[in-house]
Structure formats: structure tokens, C-alpha cells
Scaffold this active site. Sequence first.
Site, PDB file in Angstrom:
ATOM      1  N   SER A  75       0.825  -1.213   0.000  1.00  0.00           N
ATOM      2  CA  SER A  75       0.000   0.000   0.000  1.00  0.00           C
ATOM      3  C   SER A  75       0.860   1.265   0.000  1.00  0.00           C
ATOM      4  CB  SER A  75      -0.970   0.004   1.180  1.00  0.00           C
ATOM      5  OG  SER A  75      -0.299  -0.262   2.390  1.00  0.00           O
ATOM      6  N   ARG A 108       2.772  -4.306  16.749  1.00  0.00           N
ATOM      7  CA  ARG A 108       1.387  -3.828  16.545  1.00  0.00           C
ATOM      8  C   ARG A 108       0.404  -4.901  17.024  1.00  0.00           C
ATOM      9  NH1 ARG A 108       1.551  -2.713  10.259  1.00  0.00           N
ATOM     10  NH2 ARG A 108       2.415  -4.823  10.410  1.00  0.00           N
ATOM     11  N   HIS A 156      -2.024  -8.855   2.020  1.00  0.00           N
ATOM     12  CA  HIS A 156      -1.719  -7.572   2.699  1.00  0.00           C
ATOM     13  C   HIS A 156      -2.875  -7.268   3.660  1.00  0.00           C
ATOM     14  CE1 HIS A 156       0.175  -3.823   3.397  1.00  0.00           C
ATOM     15  NE2 HIS A 156      -0.196  -3.146   2.325  1.00  0.00           N
TER      16      HIS A 156
HETATM   17  N1  CMX Z   1       1.406 -19.551   6.246  1.00  0.00           N
HETATM   18  C1  CMX Z   1       1.891 -20.459   5.355  1.00  0.00           C
HETATM   19  N2  CMX Z   1       2.949 -20.226   4.564  1.00  0.00           N
HETATM   20  C2  CMX Z   1       3.570 -19.053   4.705  1.00  0.00           C
HETATM   21  C3  CMX Z   1       3.164 -18.081   5.637  1.00  0.00           C
HETATM   22  C4  CMX Z   1       2.018 -18.362   6.407  1.00  0.00           C
HETATM   23  N3  CMX Z   1       1.510 -17.493   7.276  1.00  0.00           N
HETATM   24  N4  CMX Z   1       3.980 -17.032   5.536  1.00  0.00           N
HETATM   25  C5  CMX Z   1       4.869 -17.316   4.566  1.00  0.00           C
HETATM   26  N5  CMX Z   1       4.630 -18.549   4.070  1.00  0.00           N
HETATM   27  C6  CMX Z   1       5.278 -19.199   2.939  1.00  0.00           C
HETATM   28  C7  CMX Z   1       5.111 -18.343   1.694  1.00  0.00           C
HETATM   29  O1  CMX Z   1       3.839 -18.542   1.091  1.00  0.00           O
HETATM   30  C8  CMX Z   1       6.257 -18.785   0.843  1.00  0.00           C
HETATM   31  O2  CMX Z   1       5.906 -20.029   0.264  1.00  0.00           O
HETATM   32  P1  CMX Z   1       6.359 -20.395  -1.238  1.00  0.00           P
HETATM   33  O3  CMX Z   1       7.835 -20.427  -1.193  1.00  0.00           O
HETATM   34  O4  CMX Z   1       5.704 -21.710  -1.462  1.00  0.00           O
HETATM   35  O5  CMX Z   1       5.821 -19.310  -2.112  1.00  0.00           O
HETATM   36  C9  CMX Z   1       7.338 -19.052   1.883  1.00  0.00           C
HETATM   37  O6  CMX Z   1       6.672 -19.242   3.149  1.00  0.00           O
HETATM   38  C10 CMX Z   1       8.331 -17.913   2.030  1.00  0.00           C
HETATM   39  O7  CMX Z   1       7.622 -16.733   2.294  1.00  0.00           O
HETATM   40  P2  CMX Z   1       8.292 -15.551   3.151  1.00  0.00           P
HETATM   41  O8  CMX Z   1       9.511 -15.089   2.401  1.00  0.00           O
HETATM   42  O9  CMX Z   1       8.464 -15.955   4.550  1.00  0.00           O
HETATM   43  O10 CMX Z   1       7.167 -14.461   3.127  1.00  0.00           O
HETATM   44  P3  CMX Z   1       6.814 -13.413   1.966  1.00  0.00           P
HETATM   45  O11 CMX Z   1       7.652 -12.213   2.160  1.00  0.00           O
HETATM   46  O12 CMX Z   1       6.822 -14.051   0.625  1.00  0.00           O
HETATM   47  O13 CMX Z   1       5.293 -13.079   2.303  1.00  0.00           O
HETATM   48  C11 CMX Z   1       3.461 -12.626   3.712  1.00  0.00           C
HETATM   49  C12 CMX Z   1       4.943 -12.352   3.443  1.00  0.00           C
HETATM   50  C13 CMX Z   1       2.990 -11.687   4.816  1.00  0.00           C
HETATM   51  C14 CMX Z   1       2.676 -12.290   2.442  1.00  0.00           C
HETATM   52  C15 CMX Z   1       3.291 -14.092   4.115  1.00  0.00           C
HETATM   53  O14 CMX Z   1       3.946 -14.331   5.337  1.00  0.00           O
HETATM   54  C16 CMX Z   1       1.840 -14.523   4.200  1.00  0.00           C
HETATM   55  O15 CMX Z   1       1.260 -14.905   3.182  1.00  0.00           O
HETATM   56  N6  CMX Z   1       1.217 -14.448   5.437  1.00  0.00           N
HETATM   57  C17 CMX Z   1      -0.177 -14.734   5.579  1.00  0.00           C
HETATM   58  C18 CMX Z   1      -0.996 -13.559   5.092  1.00  0.00           C
HETATM   59  C19 CMX Z   1      -0.863 -12.389   6.034  1.00  0.00           C
HETATM   60  O16 CMX Z   1      -0.952 -12.522   7.244  1.00  0.00           O
HETATM   61  N7  CMX Z   1      -0.677 -11.188   5.457  1.00  0.00           N
HETATM   62  C20 CMX Z   1      -0.630  -9.944   6.235  1.00  0.00           C
HETATM   63  C21 CMX Z   1       0.750  -9.327   6.356  1.00  0.00           C
HETATM   64  C22 CMX Z   1       0.702  -8.031   7.090  1.00  0.00           C
HETATM   65  C23 CMX Z   1       0.114  -6.965   6.231  1.00  0.00           C
HETATM   66  O17 CMX Z   1       0.776  -6.550   5.261  1.00  0.00           O
HETATM   67  O18 CMX Z   1      -1.008  -6.568   6.443  1.00  0.00           O
END
Ligand code: CMX
Length: 434
Positions: free
Chosen positions: A240, A326, A270
Site C-alpha cells: 500500500s 502492533r 496484505h
Molecule cells: N502460512 C503459510 N505459509 C507461509 C506463511 C504463512 N503465514 N507465511 C509465509 N509462508 C510461505 C510463503 O507462502 C512462501 O511459500 P512459497 O515459497 O511456497 O511461495 C514461503 O513461506 C516464504 O515466504 P516468506 O519469504 O516468509 O514471506 P513473503 O515475504 O513471501 O510473504 C506474507 C509475506 C505476509 C505475504 C506471508 O507471510 C503470508 O502470506 N502471510 C499470511 C498472510 C498475512 O498474514 N498477510 C498480512 C501481512 C501483514 C500486512 O501486510 O497486512
Amino acid sequence: MASLKETLYKKIQEERPKIQDLLKNHGDVVIDSVRVAQAIGGMRGIKSLVTDISYLDPNEGIRFRGYTIPEVFELLPKTGYSEMPLVEGFYYLLLTGDIPTQEQVAQTAEEFKKRKKVPSYVFDMLNALPIDSHPMTMFASAILSLQRESVFAKQYMEGLKKFDYWDPTYEDSLNLLAKLPEIASYIYRLKYKNKEYIAPDPDLDMGGNFAHMMGVPKPYDDVSRLYFILHSDHESGNVSAHTGHLIASALSDVYYAISGMLNGLAGPLHGLANQEVLRWIQDQMKKYGGVVPSKEKLSEDVWETLNSGQVIPGFGHAVLRKTDPRYTAQRDFCTKHIKNDTLFEYVKLLYEVVPPILEKQGKAKNPWPNVDAQSGVLQWNFGVKEYDFYTVLFGIGRALGVTANIIWDRALGYPLERPKSVTTQMLRDMVAAK
Ligand code: CMX
């Protein structure tokens, strides 16, 4: 006493020569080098955005203008009628880097009050949308419809000097921020409360007025202040904030930029994760007849979700490598105000169960909860149960940080954003040449 705008302008004059010096005399100093994995992998960690509004340390969490979250809540002046500081005072901090005095908070709150009237065509436009439109679609559309009010767009067409861009951007930012609570609460009552609207109260601050127009009793005013402050900024690289910065770098005005950044916030990876958290928990709770399952049963559910290829919403982060402060701030508020609540107990149990499982699975770089793991519980318990509305609340908060950044981008003359792309063949050639 100097106004917020006068104080801001003094700061801008102090900062401009510093940026010019960095560019002119140290522009060739290399601060980072990009790896193939970063180029393909969403530009993770590449240091190419500059902001002083907030900084995210992976192991400590966010600092707003150098202050941690507990310091912000400790240092910002209190009102005597609220547990949380006023959002308007926090915006003063974001813009100037100074902790405002009680008088400066009051003066800034007055500035917001003067600007809060929403033109009727915004409501007409919202009424014309299908009622099953997502609240984020409604919110982004309402803000876009206000674009005709932009002071920046008008002055730019009349001929505006580059170093004056910040001034109408400041006007647009305050004009827009002041209107967001009424727009958001209107969407809420349009969609979920039979169009029974509550008129704004001219005497209330931003958080108080929002709670009033939502029709949710105390302590929802404090929940709103807490929520908006916590969600305001998370440095500049998140979807964002980056989208807002990118759009504004084309000199699109604040209305275009904030409407666009909301569309990025609406993604499930996000901001939408807060609604996903609650949906996920409630689906699980239904299975157990509304009671909190045992740790073993919950572990099975978490594994089942992971094995079906889904993420556990509310856990993990692109930058953070510890529990999001947070999350902690919201949890502390819930601990103080909520007694014996199943949903809160469930979220607490998830905190015990999920991180070791994500660690064991070995994919997520950060197994700890982020802001979204707790924010839905906060809203649900204090009266807002329609969880597809939660990202709108995130959006009001995020608009504070993104507008503060855009004002400073303009003040310091930051240019159009334009990274360079390469082809996959070029990448392969570069790898072969190494
Ligand atoms: N559950 C399962 N798998 C997860 C995970 C979770 N909560 N968080 C990361 N992973 C996985 C990723 O999907 C990725 O898998 P692939 O290699 O198969 O694609 C792997 O772990 C590596 O990811 P990462 O480098 O640790 O995390 P990213 O920077 O790619 O993504 C985020 C960050 C937040 C999108 C991810 O942790 C996620 O999808 N979390 C769940 C959704 C969430 O809570 N989003 C809110 C974030 C806060 C915000 O911005 O509002």
C-alpha cells in the site's frame, strides 16, 4: 503558536539542503547490490526507497519518527477523556518528527474539523454502487470521486513551482484525511445497518467522531484511535505505501494516490488478511461448536490448512522476524478490556500453536504473528462484526502514513519512480558471465 503547516515548512527548509548534499556529493556511493533472487522475488530487501516517517527494523518492529509503539503511546499528550492519544496529534508527529504539545494537538484537531464535510455527490455515488460491492471497492471509489476537489491538480494546471508542490499536497492530504471517517462509516451503515446514518458530531476528534458515526459505544473511540495509529505506516516498501508513493511520483494528486494504494491494501496477502484471519478462525470454531479446541486439535487444523496449500493468515511477514509490536499493542488492549472471550482465547492459543508449526514446515521466514492476527478480534469484541469491513479501517490508518510520505516526497523533490527491468535471457547471460 506556529501552525502545523508553518512548523512543517520550517522542517522542510532544514531538510532540503541535506538531501541535495547527499545527491550532489555522495550520489555514487553504493549502498546495496541486487541479487537475481531479489530481482525475480518481488524486490525483497533492495534499499531503494527513502523515508523518515517510519522505519521497520526486522527484529524490533516499527518506529514512527524514531519512536517505538510503546513510546508513541507514552509520549503523545492525552486528552483527559480518552485512554489513547488523538490521531490528529499522531499525524503532527508523522509530519514534523516532533511530539506535539497539548495545544498543538488541539490546533491540529481543529484543522481536521474544519475540513471534514463530505460533498453529497460522494454519497450519491456510493448509493449507486451494487450493495454487494466489497467495502474496499466502495471506499476506493468514494476517494477517487473526490479527486475533482484536488487543490494540487488545480494549482498544477495554473503553473506551480516544484518546491511549492508540497503546499497544495498538504492541503489535499488534510482535506482528505478529515473526510475518511464519515465516508467509511457511511459505507458501514449503508451496507450493514439498513442505511440508518448517524450525523457527525462537530465537537469530536477523528477517532471519537468515527465511533459515534459507526454507532458503536465506548471504548470503540479508543479502539479506533489505537487502530488508526497502529496501521498508519510500516516504512515505504509494503504494497500500500509503495503504491501510494509510486502513483504520487507521477504527480498524480493525493486522491488518485490514496484510492490506488487502497486497491493494493485490499489483497489477501496484505490488508485483507485481517478479514481472512477472522474467517479462518470462525470456520474452525464452527467445527467445534463455538468452543476453543485443545492444542492438539488446533495443531491438526493448522497442518490441514498448510497441507491444502493455503497460508495461515495473520502469521509471517516480508520484513519482520519477530512478533509484530502492533500485534502486541492490540493484544495488551484486549487483555485489559476483554474478559473470558472465546475468540480472544482462540487467538491466544494460535500464538502458541502456529509459530512452532511454521518453523517445522520450514517455509515461512517469519513464523510469528503480524498485526492482522489480532486486529479482527479487537474489532469483533468491541462491536464491529462485519469482517469484510476491516480492511477499510486499515485503509483509514494507512492513509495517514502514505499522505505524510507524499507531502515529504514533494517537499524534497523526489522524482518519478522508474526502476529498470531486464529479460530472463539477460539474467541468464549475466549469470553465465559470472
Ligand atoms: N502460512 C503459510 N505459509 C507461509 C506463511 C504463512 N503465514 N507465511 C509465509 N509462508 C510461505 C510463503 O507462502 C512462501 O511459500 P512459497 O515459497 O511456497 O511461495 C514461503 O513461506 C516464504 O515466504 P516468506 O519469504 O516468509 O514471506 P513473503 O515475504 O513471501 O510473504 C506474507 C509475506 C505476509 C505475504 C506471508 O507471510 C503470508 O502470506 N502471510 C499470511 C498472510 C498475512 O498474514 N498477510 C498480512 C501481512 C501483514 C500486512 O501486510 O497486512
